[in-house]
Motif scaffolding. Structure first.
Motif, PDB file in Angstrom:
ATOM      1  N   SER A 132       0.870  -1.170   0.000  1.00  8.72           N
ATOM      2  CA  SER A 132       0.000   0.000   0.000  1.00  8.72           C
ATOM      3  C   SER A 132       0.908   1.220   0.000  1.00  8.72           C
ATOM      4  CB  SER A 132      -0.883   0.036   1.243  1.00  8.72           C
ATOM      5  OG  SER A 132      -1.736  -1.066   1.270  1.00  8.72           O
ATOM      6  N   VAL A 133       0.643   2.152  -0.902  1.00  6.37           N
ATOM      7  CA  VAL A 133       1.462   3.363  -0.994  1.00  6.37           C
ATOM      8  C   VAL A 133       0.559   4.594  -1.023  1.00  6.37           C
ATOM      9  CG1 VAL A 133       3.282   2.146  -2.258  1.00  6.37           C
ATOM     10  CG2 VAL A 133       1.547   3.400  -3.532  1.00  6.37           C
ATOM     11  N   THR A 134       1.124   5.716  -0.623  1.00  5.31           N
ATOM     12  CA  THR A 134       0.437   6.997  -0.732  1.00  5.31           C
ATOM     13  C   THR A 134       1.338   7.935  -1.518  1.00  5.31           C
ATOM     14  OG1 THR A 134      -0.655   6.671   1.395  1.00  5.31           O
ATOM     15  CG2 THR A 134      -0.641   8.904   0.521  1.00  5.31           C
ATOM     16  N   SER A 135       0.797   8.538  -2.563  1.00  2.00           N
ATOM     17  CA  SER A 135       1.557   9.472  -3.394  1.00  2.00           C
ATOM     18  C   SER A 135       1.207  10.904  -3.016  1.00  2.00           C
ATOM     19  CB  SER A 135       1.245   9.245  -4.874  1.00  2.00           C
ATOM     20  OG  SER A 135       1.647   7.949  -5.249  1.00  2.00           O
ATOM     21  N   PHE A 136       2.223  11.756  -3.024  1.00  3.19           N
ATOM     22  CA  PHE A 136       2.058  13.172  -2.688  1.00  3.19           C
ATOM     23  C   PHE A 136       2.717  14.026  -3.764  1.00  3.19           C
ATOM     24  CE2 PHE A 136       2.219  10.799   1.271  1.00  3.19           C
ATOM     25  CZ  PHE A 136       1.156  11.306   1.986  1.00  3.19           C
ATOM     26  N   TRP A 137       2.262  15.257  -3.896  1.00  7.51           N
ATOM     27  CA  TRP A 137       2.863  16.203  -4.827  1.00  7.51           C
ATOM     28  C   TRP A 137       2.744  17.607  -4.276  1.00  7.51           C
ATOM     29  CZ3 TRP A 137      -1.429  13.314  -5.586  1.00  7.51           C
ATOM     30  CH2 TRP A 137      -2.643  13.983  -5.596  1.00  7.51           C
ATOM     31  N   GLN A 138       3.603  18.496  -4.779  1.00  5.17           N
ATOM     32  CA  GLN A 138       3.562  19.906  -4.413  1.00  5.17           C
ATOM     33  C   GLN A 138       4.229  20.700  -5.536  1.00  5.17           C
ATOM     34  OE1 GLN A 138       7.551  20.522  -1.710  1.00  5.17           O
ATOM     35  NE2 GLN A 138       5.648  20.624  -0.652  1.00  5.17           N
ATOM     36  N   PRO A 139       3.960  22.001  -5.604  1.00  2.00           N
ATOM     37  CA  PRO A 139       4.615  22.820  -6.631  1.00  2.00           C
ATOM     38  C   PRO A 139       6.133  22.804  -6.436  1.00  2.00           C
ATOM     39  CG  PRO A 139       2.775  24.002  -5.650  1.00  2.00           C
ATOM     40  CD  PRO A 139       2.984  22.761  -4.829  1.00  2.00           C
ATOM     41  N   ARG A 140       6.868  22.766  -7.546  1.00  2.00           N
ATOM     42  CA  ARG A 140       8.335  22.859  -7.466  1.00  2.00           C
ATOM     43  C   ARG A 140       8.696  24.178  -6.797  1.00  2.00           C
ATOM     44  NH1 ARG A 140      11.161  19.030 -10.065  1.00  2.00           N
ATOM     45  NH2 ARG A 140      10.045  17.811 -11.607  1.00  2.00           N
ATOM     46  N   GLY A 141       9.702  24.136  -5.947  1.00  2.00           N
ATOM     47  CA  GLY A 141      10.141  25.345  -5.255  1.00  2.00           C
ATOM     48  C   GLY A 141       9.467  25.559  -3.916  1.00  2.00           C
ATOM     49  N   ALA A 142       8.381  24.837  -3.626  1.00  2.00           N
ATOM     50  CA  ALA A 142       7.708  24.967  -2.328  1.00  2.00           C
ATOM     51  C   ALA A 142       8.521  24.229  -1.273  1.00  2.00           C
ATOM     52  CB  ALA A 142       6.297  24.398  -2.393  1.00  2.00           C
ATOM     53  N   ASP A 143       8.755  24.852  -0.139  1.00  2.00           N
ATOM     54  CA  ASP A 143       9.518  24.214   0.929  1.00  2.00           C
ATOM     55  C   ASP A 143       8.683  23.931   2.168  1.00  2.00           C
ATOM     56  OD1 ASP A 143      11.931  24.051  -0.435  1.00  2.00           O
ATOM     57  OD2 ASP A 143      12.417  26.128   0.045  1.00  2.00           O
ATOM     58  N   ASN A 144       7.408  24.240   2.139  1.00  2.00           N
ATOM     59  CA  ASN A 144       6.525  24.056   3.282  1.00  2.00           C
ATOM     60  C   ASN A 144       5.975  22.622   3.261  1.00  2.00           C
ATOM     61  OD1 ASN A 144       4.574  24.084   5.224  1.00  2.00           O
ATOM     62  ND2 ASN A 144       3.487  25.865   4.425  1.00  2.00           N
ATOM     63  N   PRO A 145       6.364  21.778   4.231  1.00  2.00           N
ATOM     64  CA  PRO A 145       5.878  20.388   4.219  1.00  2.00           C
ATOM     65  C   PRO A 145       4.361  20.273   4.221  1.00  2.00           C
ATOM     66  CG  PRO A 145       7.607  20.670   5.848  1.00  2.00           C
ATOM     67  CD  PRO A 145       7.250  22.045   5.337  1.00  2.00           C
ATOM     68  N   SER A 146       3.665  21.249   4.762  1.00  2.00           N
ATOM     69  CA  SER A 146       2.200  21.160   4.806  1.00  2.00           C
ATOM     70  C   SER A 146       1.571  21.433   3.446  1.00  2.00           C
ATOM     71  CB  SER A 146       1.648  22.127   5.855  1.00  2.00           C
ATOM     72  OG  SER A 146       1.915  23.462   5.478  1.00  2.00           O
ATOM     73  N   SER A 147       2.359  21.852   2.471  1.00  2.00           N
ATOM     74  CA  SER A 147       1.788  22.127   1.151  1.00  2.00           C
ATOM     75  C   SER A 147       1.698  20.872   0.280  1.00  2.00           C
ATOM     76  CB  SER A 147       2.593  23.209   0.429  1.00  2.00           C
ATOM     77  OG  SER A 147       3.868  22.730   0.073  1.00  2.00           O
ATOM     78  N   TRP A 148       2.149  19.713   0.813  1.00  2.00           N
ATOM     79  CA  TRP A 148       2.018  18.471   0.052  1.00  2.00           C
ATOM     80  C   TRP A 148       0.553  18.050  -0.007  1.00  2.00           C
ATOM     81  CZ3 TRP A 148       5.857  16.229  -2.670  1.00  2.00           C
ATOM     82  CH2 TRP A 148       7.175  16.560  -2.360  1.00  2.00           C
ATOM     83  N   ALA A 149       0.097  17.655  -1.172  1.00  2.00           N
ATOM     84  CA  ALA A 149      -1.250  17.102  -1.349  1.00  2.00           C
ATOM     85  C   ALA A 149      -1.097  15.609  -1.605  1.00  2.00           C
ATOM     86  CB  ALA A 149      -1.946  17.776  -2.519  1.00  2.00           C
ATOM     87  N   GLY A 150      -2.066  14.812  -1.157  1.00  2.00           N
ATOM     88  CA  GLY A 150      -1.980  13.366  -1.319  1.00  2.00           C
ATOM     89  C   GLY A 150      -3.228  12.784  -1.938  1.00  2.00           C
ATOM     90  N   ALA A 151      -3.071  11.577  -2.493  1.00  2.00           N
ATOM     91  CA  ALA A 151      -4.185  10.921  -3.178  1.00  2.00           C
ATOM     92  C   ALA A 151      -4.766   9.771  -2.378  1.00  2.00           C
ATOM     93  CB  ALA A 151      -3.720  10.420  -4.543  1.00  2.00           C
ATOM     94  N   GLY A 152      -4.336   9.563  -1.155  1.00  2.00           N
ATOM     95  CA  GLY A 152      -4.841   8.441  -0.369  1.00  2.00           C
ATOM     96  C   GLY A 152      -4.103   7.164  -0.714  1.00  2.00           C
TER      97      GLY A 152
END
Length: 111
Positions: free
Chosen positions: A44-64
Motif C-alpha cells: 500500500s502506498v500513498t503518493s504526494f505532490w507539491q509545486p516545485r520550489g515549495a519548501d513548506n511540508p504542509s503544502s504536500w497534497a496526497g491521493a490516499g
C-alpha cells in the motif's frame, strides 16, 4: 497519473508484504558477497505532490492509499559476515487504480 513538470512528487510505502522470492543468486569474492534477489511484493502506498520550489511540508497534497503489486530487484551486500541493508535496483509495480488530476488541483481515483 501523468506527471506535471511544475510539480514534484514523493511516494511513501504504508505497508509491504513479500509474497515470493522468484530467484536469488549469491556472488562471493574473498570475505565479501552480494546477494541478488528478484522478489514479488504487495504494498500500500500513498503518493504526494507539491509545486516545485515549495519548501513548506504542509503544502504536500496526497491521493490516499493505493494498492500495488509487482516485482522488486534487490541487492544485499555482506562484508565479513555482516549483512547490509537491501538496495533497490529495479522495480515493476502495477496498480488497478488510475489517478487523474483536475484543473483545480483535486484528484479523482478510478479503479
Amino acid at each position: 497519473m501523468e506527471q506535471d513538470p511544475k510539480l514534484r512528487y514523493i511516494t511513501e510505502i504504508d505497508d509491504a508484504e513479500l509474497t515470493e522470492v522468484l530467484s536469488q543468486r549469491r556472488y562471493v569474492a574473498a570475505d565479501r558477497s552480494v546477494l541478488a534477489l528478484n522478489t514479488r511484493w504487495k504494498m500500500s502506498v500513498t503518493s504526494f505532490w507539491q509545486p516545485r520550489g515549495a519548501d513548506n511540508p504542509s503544502s504536500w497534497a496526497g491521493a490516499g492509499s493505493n494498492e500495488m503489486e509487482g516485482e522488486l530487484q534487490l541487492l544485499v551486500e555482506e562484508d565479513s559476515g555482516e549483512l547490509r541493508a537491501a538496495e533497490l535496483i529495479g522495480a515493476e509495480l502495477k496498480s488497478s487504480a488510475n489517478l487523474s488530476m483536475m484543473g483545480d488541483g483535486s484528484v479523482i481515483s478510478f479503479g
